[in-house]
Design a protein around this motif. Structure first.
Motif, mmCIF file in Angstrom:
data_model
loop_
_atom_site.group_PDB
_atom_site.id
_atom_site.type_symbol
_atom_site.label_atom_id
_atom_site.label_comp_id
_atom_site.label_asym_id
_atom_site.label_seq_id
_atom_site.Cartn_x
_atom_site.Cartn_y
_atom_site.Cartn_z
ATOM 1 N N GLY A 113 0.801 -1.203 0.000
ATOM 2 C CA GLY A 113 0.000 0.000 0.000
ATOM 3 C C GLY A 113 0.840 1.261 0.000
ATOM 4 N N GLU A 114 0.191 2.382 -0.255
ATOM 5 C CA GLU A 114 0.888 3.663 -0.283
ATOM 6 C C GLU A 114 1.484 3.958 1.084
ATOM 7 N N PHE A 115 2.782 4.264 1.088
ATOM 8 C CA PHE A 115 3.521 4.511 2.338
ATOM 9 C C PHE A 115 3.408 3.318 3.303
ATOM 10 N N ASP A 116 3.267 2.114 2.746
ATOM 11 C CA ASP A 116 3.163 0.867 3.534
ATOM 12 C C ASP A 116 1.976 0.882 4.510
ATOM 13 N N ARG A 117 0.895 1.588 4.145
ATOM 14 C CA ARG A 117 -0.212 1.719 5.086
ATOM 15 C C ARG A 117 -0.931 0.397 5.333
ATOM 16 N N ASN A 118 -0.932 -0.512 4.337
ATOM 17 C CA ASN A 118 -1.563 -1.820 4.560
ATOM 18 C C ASN A 118 -0.772 -2.633 5.586
ATOM 19 N N LEU A 119 0.552 -2.559 5.479
ATOM 20 C CA LEU A 119 1.392 -3.260 6.454
ATOM 21 C C LEU A 119 1.210 -2.667 7.839
ATOM 22 N N THR A 120 1.116 -1.347 7.906
ATOM 23 C CA THR A 120 0.919 -0.680 9.197
ATOM 24 C C THR A 120 -0.394 -1.113 9.838
ATOM 25 N N ASP A 121 -1.427 -1.245 9.027
ATOM 26 C CA ASP A 121 -2.731 -1.691 9.534
ATOM 27 C C ASP A 121 -2.617 -3.087 10.143
ATOM 28 N N ILE A 122 -1.950 -3.993 9.437
ATOM 29 C CA ILE A 122 -1.795 -5.367 9.925
ATOM 30 C C ILE A 122 -0.939 -5.396 11.186
ATOM 31 N N GLU A 123 0.121 -4.594 11.211
ATOM 32 C CA GLU A 123 0.976 -4.518 12.403
ATOM 33 C C GLU A 123 0.173 -4.063 13.617
ATOM 34 N N THR A 124 -0.660 -3.056 13.429
ATOM 35 C CA THR A 124 -1.452 -2.510 14.535
ATOM 36 C C THR A 124 -2.457 -3.533 15.054
ATOM 37 N N ARG A 125 -3.095 -4.234 14.163
ATOM 38 C CA ARG A 125 -4.107 -5.217 14.554
ATOM 39 C C ARG A 125 -3.504 -6.390 15.325
ATOM 40 N N LEU A 126 -2.321 -6.833 14.909
ATOM 41 C CA LEU A 126 -1.760 -8.072 15.452
ATOM 42 C C LEU A 126 -0.597 -7.853 16.422
ATOM 43 N N GLY A 127 -0.103 -6.640 16.535
ATOM 44 C CA GLY A 127 1.025 -6.400 17.422
ATOM 45 C C GLY A 127 2.317 -7.022 16.919
ATOM 46 N N VAL A 128 2.475 -7.032 15.595
ATOM 47 C CA VAL A 128 3.697 -7.577 14.997
ATOM 48 C C VAL A 128 4.459 -6.445 14.312
ATOM 49 N N GLN A 129 5.675 -6.755 13.890
ATOM 50 C CA GLN A 129 6.454 -5.817 13.090
ATOM 51 C C GLN A 129 6.759 -6.482 11.764
ATOM 52 N N ILE A 130 6.480 -5.761 10.667
ATOM 53 C CA ILE A 130 6.694 -6.319 9.334
ATOM 54 C C ILE A 130 7.747 -5.471 8.619
ATOM 55 N N LEU A 131 8.832 -6.115 8.222
ATOM 56 C CA LEU A 131 9.919 -5.430 7.520
ATOM 57 C C LEU A 131 9.998 -5.948 6.091
ATOM 58 N N ARG A 132 10.268 -5.040 5.164
ATOM 59 C CA ARG A 132 10.370 -5.439 3.753
ATOM 60 C C ARG A 132 11.806 -5.340 3.294
ATOM 61 N N ARG A 133 12.273 -6.421 2.668
ATOM 62 C CA ARG A 133 13.611 -6.459 2.073
ATOM 63 C C ARG A 133 13.467 -7.043 0.668
ATOM 64 N N GLY A 134 13.511 -6.151 -0.348
ATOM 65 C CA GLY A 134 13.343 -6.650 -1.716
ATOM 66 C C GLY A 134 11.957 -7.232 -1.899
ATOM 67 N N ASN A 135 11.888 -8.502 -2.304
ATOM 68 C CA ASN A 135 10.584 -9.144 -2.498
ATOM 69 C C ASN A 135 10.229 -10.055 -1.324
ATOM 70 N N VAL A 136 10.793 -9.757 -0.151
ATOM 71 C CA VAL A 136 10.567 -10.568 1.044
ATOM 72 C C VAL A 136 9.969 -9.690 2.145
ATOM 73 N N LEU A 137 8.995 -10.259 2.859
ATOM 74 C CA LEU A 137 8.467 -9.622 4.056
ATOM 75 C C LEU A 137 8.852 -10.465 5.259
ATOM 76 N N MET A 138 9.434 -9.828 6.275
ATOM 77 C CA MET A 138 9.821 -10.521 7.502
ATOM 78 C C MET A 138 8.902 -10.064 8.625
ATOM 79 N N ILE A 139 8.293 -11.037 9.303
ATOM 80 C CA ILE A 139 7.299 -10.743 10.329
ATOM 81 C C ILE A 139 7.868 -11.123 11.690
ATOM 82 N N HIS A 140 7.937 -10.155 12.600
ATOM 83 C CA HIS A 140 8.439 -10.377 13.954
ATOM 84 C C HIS A 140 7.277 -10.250 14.935
#
Length: 325
Positions: free
Chosen positions: A24-51
């Motif tokens: 999403g724009e400015f990673d807003r979709n990732l931010t939404d998911i992070e907020t809902r689940l209390g996780v951190q999502i980092l993007r590296r190239g074509n990989v998403l890492m979920i902590h």
């Protein structure tokens, strides 16, 4: 896609262009998911890492994978789609409940947009609308009762299953005061019908809707205007049915003609009838609940698809009502 350790889940996506849309724009979709689940999502190239916690990681993986599949199918991903995936992941459909739609996603195609039910109750409701000639949708505001019914009506009209769409509401607050409002009868009652116009405008281009209304293929009228008619080969919706009296409800239900579908929607907690006048919706529910080929579908605050605060408001009022009962 591959998964790493419990402390870090890794999702790899083959199409980087789709991954950008997923974030999403400015990673807003990732931010939404992070907020809902209390996780951190980092993007590296074509990989998403979920902590995060293992259960939260797993749910994030499911939601992200489902959203990516939407993009692969040429669909968009927005706030509503994220919300739907969270609801689905929280309450999966048992295999024995899959019916004529099989395991494919429920979709309602209209002239302007593709409509997808977001909750399990909404899915069951859409199935019932296609499978039954008379269907009730009962629950609080914002659960999509009328919106989905109108979408199915437009879909059935497009595919030639009905010849016209008729939408109605009781103009309860108008009553005797109609004569004091300015304009002709249409101008007097249109404010009460506006939610129905809004729904139709979401599904049909303006010029097409105007032409259909001129040719009486689409009618929007107060409940009182239904008396004496037989509604054949039509998709008929009665909205805000809790404000129909028992006699009005009986009158409306007996308008059902050959080749027609009828949908009754209402909220039992928002009756605006004068004190002492029973609601026709409650009577219909009591009298018809065991009649074959009539479907009753119920919604709760969990099915609210408006602003999240709407669900919280409904739940607060429900708790207060239970406390004073």
């Amino acid at each position: 896609m591959s998964t790493g350790t419990l402390s870090e889940a890794v999702l790899e996506f083959p199409d980087n262009r789709l991954l950008i849309e997923l974030c999403g724009e400015f990673d807003r979709n990732l931010t939404d998911i992070e907020t809902r689940l209390g996780v951190q999502i980092l993007r590296r190239g074509n990989v998403l890492m979920i902590h995060g916690e293992p259960d939260a990681q797993h749910e994030a993986q499911e939601v992200l994978s489902a959203l990516y599949q939407r993009l692969e199918q040429g669909k968009s991903v927005g706030q509503g789609d994220i919300d739907r995936e969270f609801r689905v992941s929280a309450a999966p459909v048992p295999d024995d409940q899959l019916d004529m739609f099989g395991s494919s996603p429920l979709e309602i195609k209209t002239r302007k947009k593709l409509v997808e039910p977001r909750t399990e109750a909404q899915k069951a409701y859409v199935r019932a609308l296609y499978q039954n000639e008379l269907c009730f949708g009962i629950g609080p505001a914002g659960t999509g009762k009328t919106y989905l019914a109108v979408a199915v009506g437009v879909n059935m009209f497009i595919h030639g299953q009905v010849d016209r769409i008729i939408l109605s509401r009781p103009a309860v607050e108008a009553g005797e005061r109609l004569g004091f409002l300015p304009g002709d009868m249409k101008e007097k009652v249109d404010p009460y019908m506006q939610p129905l116009y809004d729904a139709l405008n979401d599904f049909m281009p303006g010029k097409m809707l105007a032409r259909m209304m001129e040719e009486k293929q689409v009618e929007i009228a107060p409940l009182a205007f239904m008396r004496g008619r037989t509604l054949s080969n039509a998709f008929v919706v009665l909205d805000e049915a809790q404000n129909a009296t028992s006699m009005q409800m009986k009158m409306f239900l007996t308008r059902l003609g050959e080749g027609s579908r009828m949908v009754i929607t209402g909220d039992r907690t928002q009756v605006d009838l004068p004190r002492g006048v029973p609601s026709g919706l409650a009577d219909a529910e009591r009298l018809l609940k065991d009649v074959p080929r009539i479907a009753f579908n119920y919604f709760t605050a969990r099915d609210v698809v408006r602003h999240p605060l709407v669900a919280a408001i409904i739940e607060a009022y429900d708790r207060d009502a239970e406390g004073t009962a």
